[in-house]
Write a protein that holds these residues in place. Structure first.
Motif, mmCIF file in Angstrom:
data_model
loop_
_atom_site.group_PDB
_atom_site.id
_atom_site.type_symbol
_atom_site.label_atom_id
_atom_site.label_comp_id
_atom_site.label_asym_id
_atom_site.label_seq_id
_atom_site.Cartn_x
_atom_site.Cartn_y
_atom_site.Cartn_z
ATOM 1 N N LYS A 368 8.624 -4.472 -23.942
ATOM 2 C CA LYS A 368 9.204 -5.421 -22.972
ATOM 3 C C LYS A 368 8.809 -5.012 -21.554
ATOM 4 N N GLN A 378 9.798 -12.253 -20.200
ATOM 5 C CA GLN A 378 10.278 -12.147 -21.570
ATOM 6 C C GLN A 378 11.741 -12.571 -21.678
ATOM 7 N N GLN A 380 15.007 -12.871 -24.460
ATOM 8 C CA GLN A 380 15.431 -12.282 -25.731
ATOM 9 C C GLN A 380 16.487 -13.188 -26.352
#
Ligand code: PA5
Length: 446
Positions: A368, A378, A380
């Motif tokens: 990450k 990114q 999640q």
């Protein structure tokens, strides 16, 4: 509960941008909730989890399972393509022990798939395998006219009739199709097959919680009630008009914001090989729902850490066209600790006492940070563990997110006009009556 963590996007977007896109997401959410948008006659999926838990369908699926168990069926061939294949395939892969078949630890029949390709080799090898097993089949096609499953069904049906006789074969065939229309419906009525209905208001890629996905899941011995309970929990959570607590709004908002910033590819990342087909299901859901009118985020997928050794280089410092969405499973269902080795020839004694999953988790965190440093935002999407309940949560969460996101993009999430082009060409090239002129024009171009 599915949680969306947007921390990995912080250095790419500012608060004002995120707040503005949340307003857009709420507008799209309202369109979906009030059923005022394009394709609003295809919203039956929204309440499938709660409605199915209340009705009698699960018992009907279990009756098929028990009937085939009494015949000692040990192989169920599930025939379908696209939305009539990927949800069930995903569930079977996600919920099975990786080596259940080799270990022979399950009494449930094996589920294999057909009709999702036109490979002669695949179908011949399926025939080889069927000859070693006691076989039944589920043929799934909403339209009842799709070529790939129709070809596979013709072959499997002939095999069953030749092997068991016509009457017994009819008891080993269940069809999932439209209530009234299509060749599969007519054939099922004529041959007396048990049939389950795909409602008009449920499109293929939103059908995993209809008989399309649920029947194969029951036949495979998986906990369909838990799956639907998880989906129902998300049905309730994702119906909230709340930017703080509705993960579908948060995810749809951020992916559109990143797209608006020029990132046209979303890479679905999993660190658990059991979720490879969740990625395939997700790619169809978003690809077919959003990729139209010359718009759309291209859905791609990788499985880490495996693909860090193949695609990792590109993600780290290839063309900056992408963001990542990591589906993160917080706890492993199994436990395996790495032991110390007296000789330490591999130099790995620093890992002694750690769980393998801790290594996987540190790989996830390290990746990450590296990818953020490399210019890849990114997101999640986290679930506590991987089981039928959380898989149901993920299915519903992504479906709701997809509806909101496509409306934000300004497209109809529920049609797929582009899928027809290849079919027409294929029919013409195969000599289907009525396609003669087109065939000549195509042949001239080849
Ligand atoms: O999402 C969709 O509508 C498609 O992917 C369909 O599921 C796929 O084309 C199969 O169609 P059918 O179920 O009509 O055979």
């Amino acid at each position: 509960m599915v949680k969306v963590n947007l921390g990995g996007c912080n250095s790419f977007v500012n608060d004002a941008e995120y707040k503005a896109i949340l307003d857009k997401a709420l507008e799209a959410f309202d369109v979906l909730e009030n059923e005022t948008g394009a394709g609003n006659d295809f919203l039956g999926w929204k309440h499938l989890p709660s409605r199915t838990l209340e009705g009698s369908l699960i018992s009907e699926f279990e009756a098929v399972r028990d009937c085939w168990a009494a015949k000692k069926v040990d192989l169920v061939v599930v025939i379908g393509i696209g939305g009539s294949y990927l949800g069930a395939k995903c569930a079977v892969e996600a919920l099975s022990h990786n080596f259940a078949r080799q270990m022979k630890t399950t009494d449930a029949p094996e589920i294999v798939f057909a009709g999702h390709n036109l490979s002669e080799e695949y179908l011949c090898e399926l025939m080889d395998y069927m000859q070693t097993k006691n076989v039944a089949t589920v043929v799934i096609s909403k339209s009842g006219t799709t070529t790939e499953p129709a070809v596979a069904f013709r072959i499997v049906k002939q095999y069953l009739e030749n092997t068991y006789g016509k009457a017994e074969a009819a008891e080993r065939i269940v069809a999932v199709t439209d209530a009234k229309r299509g060749a599969l419906k007519s054939l099922s009525t004529q041959e007396g097959y048990k049939t389950f209905v795909i409602e008009d208001s449920v499109g293929g890629r939103f059908s995993v919680m209809s008989p399309v996905g649920l029947l194969p899941i029951v036949l495979g011995g998986f906990d369909v009630r838990a799956l639907l309970e998880g989906a129902k929990a998300m049905e309730e959570q994702c119906a909230k008009r709340c930017t703080e607590c509705n993960p579908a709004i948060q995810y749809a908002a951020m992916r559109n914001l990143l797209y608006n910033k020029g990132l046209s590819t979303e890479v679905f990342v999993t660190y658990n090989p059991k979720l490879v087909f969740l990625a395939e299901w997700w790619k169809q859901l978003f690809g077919e729902s959003e990729g139209k009118d010359l718009k759309g985020i291209f859905p791609a997928s990788v499985t880490y850490t495996t693909d860090l050794h193949s695609m990792g280089q590109f993600v780290q410092d290839g063309a900056r066209i992408m963001f990542e969405t990591v589906v993160s499973v917080e706890k492993s269902s199994r436990s395996l600790v790495i032991e110390a080795d007296e000789q330490n020839l591999d130099g790995l004694n620093f890992l002694a006492g750690k769980h393998v999953e801790e290594c996987n988790h540190m790989a996830e965190l390290g990746t990450k940070l590296a990818h953020i440093d490399g210019g890849v935002p990114q997101m999640q999407v986290a679930v506590e563990k991987l089981d039928a309940y959380t898989l149901g949560e993920l299915f519903y969460f992504f479906e709701k997110s997809c509806g909101i996101s496509a409306y934000m993009l300004g497209v109809n999430p529920f049609n797929q006009p582009g899928v027809e082009a290849y079919k027409k060409n294929m029919f013409a090239l195969l000599g289907k009556p009525g396609y003669e002129d087109m065939a000549a024009a195509l042949q001239a171009r080849l």
